[in-house]
Design an enzyme around this catalytic site. Sequence first.
Site, PDB file in Angstrom:
ATOM      1  N   SER A 139      84.549  32.759  51.410  1.00  0.00           N
ATOM      2  CA  SER A 139      84.701  32.211  50.069  1.00  0.00           C
ATOM      3  C   SER A 139      86.112  32.459  49.573  1.00  0.00           C
ATOM      4  O   SER A 139      86.792  33.394  50.021  1.00  0.00           O
ATOM      5  CB  SER A 139      83.697  32.892  49.121  1.00  0.00           C
ATOM      6  OG  SER A 139      84.032  32.673  47.773  1.00  0.00           O
ATOM      7  N   TYR A 152      80.916  40.809  45.722  1.00  0.00           N
ATOM      8  CA  TYR A 152      80.761  39.584  46.510  1.00  0.00           C
ATOM      9  C   TYR A 152      82.048  39.285  47.269  1.00  0.00           C
ATOM     10  O   TYR A 152      82.035  39.064  48.490  1.00  0.00           O
ATOM     11  CB  TYR A 152      80.396  38.418  45.589  1.00  0.00           C
ATOM     12  CG  TYR A 152      80.411  37.069  46.284  1.00  0.00           C
ATOM     13  CD1 TYR A 152      79.416  36.725  47.187  1.00  0.00           C
ATOM     14  CD2 TYR A 152      81.432  36.137  46.034  1.00  0.00           C
ATOM     15  CE1 TYR A 152      79.424  35.492  47.827  1.00  0.00           C
ATOM     16  CE2 TYR A 152      81.447  34.916  46.669  1.00  0.00           C
ATOM     17  CZ  TYR A 152      80.446  34.595  47.566  1.00  0.00           C
ATOM     18  OH  TYR A 152      80.469  33.385  48.194  1.00  0.00           O
TER      19      TYR A 152
END
Length: 245
Positions: A139, A152
């Site tokens: 990501s 995350y």
Amino acid sequence: MSKDLAQQTALVTGATAGIGRATALALAERGADIIVHGRNKERAAATLQQIEALGATARFESADLSNPAEVTALAERAGNVDILVNNAGIFHFARTADTDAATFDAHVAVNLRAPYLLVQALAPGMVERGHGAIVNISSGAATTPGLGTGIYGATKAALESLTRVWAAEYGHDGVRVNAVAAGPTRTEGTALFGEAFEAAGQSVALKRVADAEEIAAAVGFLASPAASYVNGTTLNAMGGMPALG
């Protein structure tokens, strides 16, 4: 499209929705047989039907990736895998002070430990057969700090680091390992954020969010013979950074 992945088997984690489902379909369109991992039998059934409509074979394997024993069992049931796509992941956005230990542990377990265990179990078989491709879904949060994306982003940054390590460990035996860093992508999960998520697309040069199929196309490239000399890289599918002005 060329069936350049014919007679290959791909395991795609988190393949019953979003980027995972789009990736499973993209690989099936290239001729691969698909092992669909997930936990929702109804969504899995719909995915299997779509794959089979493309002329590929598919089967569903359920596993809770937060449980290391289930991850190991998934690898055992998968058998000989030529392509591994570590797509499944969780994201719970909160600032550091508001992130409890359980949330921290869950991110590490699913986003980092599960891919590690799957590579540990499946890459040796690829080495024995002299070929294989592993693609990890990362990501933009791995490299771009965002308020609330701490744990995350940290797990995705670690996954990109492991991508480079695995590329070095297995590359000389014909196994390529790469990652795709996805930008803001429209999926069932991100739809929960509503208009705020759609607005995130304005932060990239293309001025829009991605469709899951666009990320899947990048994964398909890295898994295919067209990327035969691509190893240890993270392909940024993030719509481009706008110029400062």
